[in-house]
Motif scaffolding. Structure first.
Motif, short mmCIF file in Angstrom:
data_model
loop_
_atom_site.label_atom_id
_atom_site.label_comp_id
_atom_site.label_asym_id
_atom_site.label_seq_id
_atom_site.Cartn_x
_atom_site.Cartn_y
_atom_site.Cartn_z
N ARG A 14 0.78 -1.58 0.21
CA ARG A 14 0.25 -0.05 -0.04
C ARG A 14 0.41 1.12 -0.44
N ALA A 15 1.64 1.23 0.14
CA ALA A 15 3.39 2.39 0.85
C ALA A 15 3.77 2.75 -0.64
N GLN A 16 3.29 1.43 -2.10
CA GLN A 16 4.07 2.26 -2.87
C GLN A 16 2.76 2.81 -4.09
N GLU A 17 1.58 2.21 -3.43
CA GLU A 17 -0.16 2.92 -4.00
C GLU A 17 -0.39 3.89 -3.50
N ILE A 18 0.25 4.58 -2.25
CA ILE A 18 0.32 6.10 -1.45
C ILE A 18 1.52 7.27 -1.91
N ASP A 19 2.92 6.46 -2.69
CA ASP A 19 3.31 6.81 -2.68
C ASP A 19 3.14 7.65 -4.55
N ARG A 20 2.80 7.21 -4.64
CA ARG A 20 2.61 7.30 -6.34
C ARG A 20 1.17 8.03 -6.64
N LYS A 21 0.00 7.63 -5.45
CA LYS A 21 -0.82 8.85 -5.24
C LYS A 21 -0.20 10.49 -5.54
N LEU A 22 0.41 10.13 -4.45
CA LEU A 22 1.27 11.73 -3.91
C LEU A 22 2.01 12.04 -5.40
N SER A 23 2.35 11.72 -5.76
CA SER A 23 3.41 12.16 -6.93
C SER A 23 2.79 12.49 -7.60
N ARG A 24 1.44 12.03 -8.19
CA ARG A 24 0.66 12.71 -9.25
C ARG A 24 -0.80 14.03 -8.73
N ALA A 25 -0.01 14.02 -7.29
CA ALA A 25 -0.48 15.37 -6.85
C ALA A 25 -0.58 16.90 -7.44
N GLY A 26 0.99 16.66 -7.75
CA GLY A 26 1.47 17.35 -7.34
C GLY A 26 1.43 18.13 -9.58
N THR A 27 1.27 17.25 -10.03
CA THR A 27 0.37 17.63 -11.50
C THR A 27 -0.85 17.75 -11.11
N ALA A 28 -1.62 17.15 -10.75
CA ALA A 28 -3.13 17.06 -10.83
C ALA A 28 -3.73 19.11 -9.81
N ALA A 29 -2.30 19.40 -9.44
CA ALA A 29 -2.52 20.90 -8.94
C ALA A 29 -2.58 21.63 -9.83
N ALA A 30 -1.67 21.06 -11.15
CA ALA A 30 -1.29 21.89 -12.20
C ALA A 30 -3.00 21.87 -13.27
N ARG A 31 -2.95 20.80 -13.14
CA ARG A 31 -4.33 20.88 -14.01
C ARG A 31 -5.46 21.96 -13.23
N ALA A 32 -5.89 21.26 -12.28
CA ALA A 32 -6.46 22.19 -11.43
C ALA A 32 -7.02 23.71 -11.78
N ARG B 80 -6.25 18.52 1.19
CA ARG B 80 -6.33 17.27 2.31
C ARG B 80 -6.75 15.80 2.14
N ARG B 81 -6.32 15.31 0.92
CA ARG B 81 -6.44 14.09 -0.37
C ARG B 81 -4.86 13.70 0.57
N SER B 82 -3.72 14.72 -0.42
CA SER B 82 -1.92 14.31 0.39
C SER B 82 -1.94 14.27 1.80
N HIS B 83 -2.71 15.06 2.26
CA HIS B 83 -2.26 14.85 4.02
C HIS B 83 -3.26 13.75 4.76
N ALA B 84 -4.27 13.31 4.16
CA ALA B 84 -4.24 11.72 5.01
C ALA B 84 -3.43 10.68 3.91
N LEU B 85 -3.61 10.70 2.50
CA LEU B 85 -1.81 9.61 2.41
C LEU B 85 -0.89 9.96 3.36
N ARG B 86 -0.09 10.89 2.84
CA ARG B 86 0.43 11.19 4.47
C ARG B 86 0.71 10.76 5.59
N GLU B 87 -0.64 11.34 5.98
CA GLU B 87 -0.87 10.60 7.19
C GLU B 87 -0.22 8.58 7.56
N GLU B 88 -1.42 8.71 6.33
CA GLU B 88 -1.49 6.68 6.21
C GLU B 88 0.11 5.99 5.69
#
Length: 324
Positions: free
Chosen positions: A39-57, A73-81
């Motif tokens: 699950r940690a690898q999956e979280i890392d992938r989602k966090l790495s995509r968060a920057g791209t998502a912010a630019a698109r927004a 908020r989503r990134s914060h929750a992922l980091r806590e996990e």
């Protein structure tokens, strides 16, 4: 500092190896975590995509603030996990980052274009290592210089050889402790073989190098042979550049080399060039001042005798006394 290019290259190789090791170890720790916590690898992938998502927004318009807040908020929750998963393995987020040998420059050797202290330390260590490899540096320190080997008689101008050598020893030690690459005078050490010229010049070399200056030390015979081989294409190197640009050049045993028109011209060029750039030289020789003029022309001797501080070594052959 005027270190040899090879010293800089060696220090950069050490830094590159340190950096690579730190990054490889971080990747290993991350892979170990992924193996037991997929699950940690999956979280890392989602966090790495968060920057791209912010630019698109931002680019797509709409309620940018609301979209960015949701991503935050989503990134914060992922980091806590991720922190919770790491804690289960007795790890922290810091364990996923490279542990550089020097955290200041991350083993790059410079910070904002300025040389890092780790690079300065490496240069000094490498210069000392090379000096030790080529010369008996550890055997020739100020601490190991013993004036008791010099006789207390006869009197020469009111002083015994032992008293004269005591003064020379103190002068050389102060020379090393106060050395400055642009204001320190050049020295000409003269006297018969075995009187301590090499010992004290090596002691100066070691202490000046420890203080962070670039020193090139070598016998005139060896250094001139290197120059000759490079000049005629028998070997590759940049010895002349090192001799001209180091902070302190020490030519030991001048006069023992095979003399030719090339070597005489090379020596004159070295002495003259360093004098013009106000870079100090220490020359030790068994030749008298008259012999220096006969061997190397008046142009050379006028440069040396006229501007160098002459230090005449006196006494008996210390090497023979120690051997006995």
């Amino acid at each position: 500092m005027g270190y040899d290019r090879a010293v800089y290259d060696a220090a950069n190789e050490i830094l590159a190896a340190r950096r690579l090791h730190a990054e490889q170890e971080a990747e290993r720790r991350r892979a170990d975590l992924y193996r037991v916590q997929p699950r940690a690898q999956e979280i890392d992938r989602k966090l790495s995509r968060a920057g791209t998502a912010a630019a698109r927004a931002v680019l797509h318009g709409g309620d940018v603030r609301q979209n960015l807040e949701q991503l935050r908020r989503r990134s914060h929750a992922l980091r806590e996990e991720l922190r919770a998963l790491l804690a289960q393995q007795n790890m922290t987020e810091a364990d996923l980052e490279p542990h550089y040998h020097c955290p200041l420059c991350q083993d790059r050797g410079n910070i904002d274009g300025r040389m890092c202290r780790c690079m300065k330390s490496l240069l000094k260590e490498e210069a000392l290592r090379r000096l030790n490899a080529d010369t008996p540096l550890k055997l020739c320190s100020f601490e190991s210089f013993d004036v008791s080997y010099y006789p207390e008689t006869p009197q020469i101008n009111g002083s015994s050889p032992q008293q004269m050598m005591e003064r020379i020893f103190l002068y050389c030690r102060k020379y090393a402790e106060t050395f400055n690459a642009h204001t320190t005078e050049s020295l000409l050490m003269t006297g018969k073989t075995g009187l301590g010229k090499t010992h004290l010049s090596l002691a100066i070399a070691g202490r000046v190098t420890e203080r962070g200056f670039g020193v090139v030390y070598g016998s005139a015979e060896n250094l001139l042979k290197k120059l000759q081989d490079e000049h005629f294409g028998r070997s590759r190197g940049d010895t002349m550049n090192s001799l001209l640009n180091c902070d302190l050049l020490i030519l030991d045993d001048l006069g023992t080399e095979f003399r030719s028109s090339f070597t005489v011209a090379a020596i004159y060029n070295i002495i003259n060039s360093r004098q013009l750039t106000e870079k100090p030289v220490i020359i030790s020789t068994n030749l008298s001042l008259k012999e220096l003029t006969e061997y190397y022309t008046e142009r050379f001797s006028s440069r040396v005798i006229g501007s160098y501080t002459c230090i005449p070594f006196v006494g008996n052959d210390v090497r023979q006394m120690k051997h006995r």
